[in-house]
Design an enzyme around this catalytic site. Structure first.
Site, PDB file in Angstrom:
ATOM      1  N   THR A 153      14.522  53.855  12.370  1.00  0.00           N
ATOM      2  CA  THR A 153      13.943  52.542  12.057  1.00  0.00           C
ATOM      3  C   THR A 153      14.346  51.512  13.114  1.00  0.00           C
ATOM      4  O   THR A 153      15.445  51.582  13.685  1.00  0.00           O
ATOM      5  CB  THR A 153      14.377  52.045  10.659  1.00  0.00           C
ATOM      6  OG1 THR A 153      14.316  50.612  10.620  1.00  0.00           O
ATOM      7  CG2 THR A 153      15.812  52.438  10.347  1.00  0.00           C
ATOM      8  N   SER A 172      22.291  47.559   6.288  1.00  0.00           N
ATOM      9  CA  SER A 172      22.333  48.059   4.913  1.00  0.00           C
ATOM     10  C   SER A 172      22.839  49.496   5.009  1.00  0.00           C
ATOM     11  O   SER A 172      22.826  50.092   6.096  1.00  0.00           O
ATOM     12  CB  SER A 172      20.945  48.053   4.260  1.00  0.00           C
ATOM     13  OG  SER A 172      20.152  49.114   4.763  1.00  0.00           O
ATOM     14  N   TYR A 228      21.361  52.017   3.973  1.00  0.00           N
ATOM     15  CA  TYR A 228      20.219  52.800   4.437  1.00  0.00           C
ATOM     16  C   TYR A 228      20.087  52.729   5.954  1.00  0.00           C
ATOM     17  O   TYR A 228      20.030  53.759   6.639  1.00  0.00           O
ATOM     18  CB  TYR A 228      18.924  52.307   3.775  1.00  0.00           C
ATOM     19  CG  TYR A 228      17.707  52.609   4.602  1.00  0.00           C
ATOM     20  CD1 TYR A 228      17.271  53.921   4.766  1.00  0.00           C
ATOM     21  CD2 TYR A 228      16.994  51.590   5.270  1.00  0.00           C
ATOM     22  CE1 TYR A 228      16.165  54.211   5.570  1.00  0.00           C
ATOM     23  CE2 TYR A 228      15.903  51.879   6.057  1.00  0.00           C
ATOM     24  CZ  TYR A 228      15.491  53.190   6.207  1.00  0.00           C
ATOM     25  OH  TYR A 228      14.410  53.470   6.998  1.00  0.00           O
ATOM     26  N   HIS A 229      20.017  51.530   6.506  1.00  0.00           N
ATOM     27  CA  HIS A 229      19.854  51.411   7.957  1.00  0.00           C
ATOM     28  C   HIS A 229      20.999  52.094   8.692  1.00  0.00           C
ATOM     29  O   HIS A 229      20.806  52.729   9.727  1.00  0.00           O
ATOM     30  CB  HIS A 229      19.756  49.937   8.362  1.00  0.00           C
ATOM     31  CG  HIS A 229      18.483  49.264   7.931  1.00  0.00           C
ATOM     32  ND1 HIS A 229      18.420  48.426   6.846  1.00  0.00           N
ATOM     33  CD2 HIS A 229      17.220  49.331   8.424  1.00  0.00           C
ATOM     34  CE1 HIS A 229      17.166  47.987   6.701  1.00  0.00           C
ATOM     35  NE2 HIS A 229      16.418  48.528   7.639  1.00  0.00           N
ATOM     36  N   LYS A 233      20.584  55.760   9.243  1.00  0.00           N
ATOM     37  CA  LYS A 233      19.707  56.089  10.369  1.00  0.00           C
ATOM     38  C   LYS A 233      20.471  56.045  11.688  1.00  0.00           C
ATOM     39  O   LYS A 233      20.207  56.835  12.594  1.00  0.00           O
ATOM     40  CB  LYS A 233      18.538  55.107  10.428  1.00  0.00           C
ATOM     41  CG  LYS A 233      17.610  55.174   9.240  1.00  0.00           C
ATOM     42  CD  LYS A 233      16.753  56.437   9.289  1.00  0.00           C
ATOM     43  CE  LYS A 233      15.660  56.406   8.239  1.00  0.00           C
ATOM     44  NZ  LYS A 233      14.788  57.578   8.279  1.00  0.00           N
TER      45      LYS A 233
END
Ligand SMILES: NC(=O)c1ccc[n+]([C@@H]2O[C@H](COP(=O)([O-])OP(=O)(O)OC[C@H]3O[C@@H](n4cnc5c(N)ncnc54)[C@H](O)[C@@H]3O)[C@@H](O)[C@H]2O)c1
Ligand SMILES: NC(=O)c1ccc[n+]([C@@H]2O[C@H](COP(=O)([O-])OP(=O)(O)OC[C@H]3O[C@@H](n4cnc5c(N)ncnc54)[C@H](O)[C@@H]3O)[C@@H](O)[C@H]2O)c1
Lengths: 407, 407
Positions: free
Chosen positions: B158, B193, B195-196, B199
């Protein structure tokens, strides 16, 4: 030889320090050192490091007492109590209980799978390493946020997070001017094993929680530690620290001293130009104490490069050869095909001034330390298992299938 | 409106592409697109995304058929077979079977927990997100090494990995001159976050395996995707893609269109100056196809910034307001206290030329697309649950305790 100097503020209540991984090499030395300095210490450890030894058929050069006997001996010698919480920090219920009952002012987090070769044995160890380290650290961050908001996290990272860039290595951050604009950004990381990568993941996760939650954290990018004796572990044989010399857990200089002691040629991987930062274990305990005594601010993600000198593998081999000669040891060197994937000749210049600015007085690698470490190895040489010396794990040959046979 | 143009080499054997996460928003559109282009496609998915909806009480705006019905419908319409492997890629035995039976030439890996708010609900979702994403990707890397050495990994990352630095964002790498020396290093990451961050961890792990094992990989740092229709999903209502509008899984522009359609004020977080890269879902499928058709070299870790235009949140609100007026919708905007921790006014200039050089012909955000997306939302507006619109997850309030009550 003990000098229980109180650096911990004589008037205020002693600081409570939780040492995760306190049964390990750095953690045990640190726990005793801080206890000796009148910090209130609690060790948290799953003892999984001892399990790795059983599973791989490896042994510390030095016989190490059980954690229970270690702590009892310390109490009987000094009158000081070290709390013990045995469990896995990946188990959040366990960690919660430890936090709630101890209420730490600082957490020193050594509690990870810390061998690069171990993380490269097979898929399941690679996955274990990243899960154990990343999830364990996430749990510590959540425990601090939830139960000890003001608590200072002192997290052990590694200089290996940086890799070997062709520019100077700074302490955590670098100011970059690009297309006419400037920003100070996290120093780019180039880790070279699943273990080293787990430390990069941790650093990124911690930095985020400092920003988002106001956690105060110090990331100690530690160099390779050498030596075994510290003031406190010397007090009694039951307090003796572990010393790893095998190809999986042993680190460069410690390994060379044991190799020299048993007449095994020094195992230089590839060209031997690999240069890294090193420090004496007596400086590990000093650095951690300095970090605790001078906590990061709320929201600050502080990064220190924790080492005192740079050496190439060839430098170390030369130093050990010379020191060995003085002791009458005939030290040979062999070139071993490099089991790792790494540059064998490269630029390396890493900054390490921040801990010195806080007051670190380094024990530089001197003839006398090398003599004493070599002598120590000679003293224990009959217990060396020579089968453990050669490297047995290859970065390229790692496979998906479990390597359950003895290494 | 289907044009089954064979971009896949008409003489040689069709390439086999495994699509992990092929039941999801980007994955489903990509699977159909590639199948239509005569790639041989296998979908691997645990369907866990559908479970999140059940658990949180959320729904796609569009009714979506089961993956089994989707694939059967595709077969009956086009005669083309899509293989289906239902399972969790964190289960290596399952993944091994999928690899061995399908023998992919390329793996497109969409199969992760992809919501930043979801990862910030509570500790267990934070841990789930990092475990699911990091270990899943490690397993994919080991499967490629072990079973399909030549296979090209196309991994969805991302743009959020970069954060919002005060300098231009390059594609994966940046050349830094520092103290008179120069090196090209991984671009510094500042994810915001769990989530980020997952990645970023993936990117670092993949880069290492390219270097150590010679894996060929393309990391697609994708911007925010908008839109719902692609040529193939339009062919039949059972092929319809999902469209998330809730505060957990919905993404900026899609959410605004649904909000406009139901007369809910557009939810601008904070000052609305947050600027990001965006792209049409028709470009997601195009970019992935370009990456597969032009694989990375063995050992190459190639990074593309996959977006076509930059917008601030305020820009988007303005565009949707104007487009809404034309359709007779009275679109209001409200400022919502920002549930995230992020800069609300910042410099943002991210490069995105590499996919264009490979032949990407972007669908820029035009009035006509906005009209059609708004019309689409109006068509389905009766099924909108307005309760799901406001953000319910706070970056600062995330706690250690499970949030099992409905959000
Ligand atoms: N030894 C070095 O040269 C060196 C160099 C750089 C950094 N470090 C870092 O310093 C730290 C300590 O290193 P060390 O050499 O003392 O390692 P060690 O293996 O001797 O000690 C680590 C301890 O942590 C415990 N542990 C591991 N996972 C745990 C978990 N999930 N829950 C509870 N306890 C757990 C182990 O049982 C062990 O006692 C590590 O994080 C390591 O990466 C060490
Ligand atoms: N949608 C966007 O705007 C956007 C933007 C940037 C990047 N991305 C990335 O693109 C990818 C796809 O995004 P999306 O919007 O289609 O997400 P999605 O949630 O709709 O699809 C992901 C799919 O992966 C599956 N999955 C998750 N974990 C799995 C596991 N362990 N094993 C097997 N299957 C698993 C889910 O069931 C789901 O079907 C993600 O990696 C995401 O991070 C998406």
């Amino acid at each position: 030889s003990v000098s229980p100097h109180i650096s911990n503020g004589s008037t205020s209540k002693p600081k409570k320090v939780m040492i995760i991984g306190g049964d390990g090499y750095c953690g045990w030395a640190t726990a005793l050192h801080l206890s000796n300095k009148n910090y209130e210490v609690a060790i948290v450890d799953s003892l999984v490091r001892r399990l790795f030894d059983h599973q791989l058929g490896l042994n510390s050069l030095t016989p190490i007492a059980s954690i229970h006997d270690r702590i009892r001996r310390w109490k009987s010698l000094t009158g000081k109590t070290i709390q013990l919480h045995i469990g896995d920090i990946c188990d959040f219920e366990f960690l919660t209980e430890a936090f709630k009952s101890f209420e730490p002012d600082a957490v020193v987090h050594f509690g990870e799978q810390r061998s690069a070769p171990y993380s490269m044995i097979d898929r399941s160890r690679a996955v274990f390493t990243q899960h154990n380290n990343v999830i364990g650290t996430l749990n510590v961050l959540f425990a601090i946020k939830e139960f000890s908001n003001e608590c200072h996290l002192v997290k052990l990272g590694t200089m290996g997070e940086y890799g070997t860039p062709n520019i100077d290595i700074e302490e955590g951050y670098i100011t970059i001017t690009h297309n006419g604009r400037t920003d100070t950004l996290p120093y780019p990381k180039q880790a070279s094993s699943f273990y080293h990568l787990s430390k990069v993941h941790d650093s990124n996760n911690i930095a985020f929680t400092c920003k988002a939650w106001g956690i105060r954290a110090t990331d100690l990018n530690q160099g390779v530690v050498y030596g075994v004796r510290t003031d406190e572990t010397e007090m009694h044989e039951e307090l003796c620290n572990r010393l790893d010399y095998d190809g999986v857990f042993g680190t460069a200089l410690n390994r060379f001293c044991v190799q020299a002691a048993v007449g095994h040629p020094l195992t230089v991987y590839g060209k031997g130009g690999q240069t890294r930062g090193y420090l004496d274990i007596r400086d590990t305990v000093q650095c951690v104490e300095l970090a605790i005594a001078n906590p990061a601010n709320p929201g600050e993600f502080r990064v220190f490069n924790q080492f005192t000198e740079q050496f190439s593998v060839n430098d170390l081999a030369g130093l050990v050869t010379t020191a060995g000669k003085k002791l009458g040891l005939d030290v040979q060197t062999m070139s071993v095909p490099n089991p790792r994937v790494e540059a064998e000749e490269h630029y390396y210049n890493a900054k390490h001034t921040k801990l010195v600015e806080l007051g670190l007085r380094p024990h530089l690698l001197s003839d006398s330390l090398l003599d004493s470490l070599l002598n120590f190895a000679v003293q224990f040489r009959d217990s060396v298992d020579k089968q453990q010396i050669m490297p047995s794990v290859s970065w390229k040959k790692i496979g998906a299938k479990p390597r359950t046979v003895a290494i």
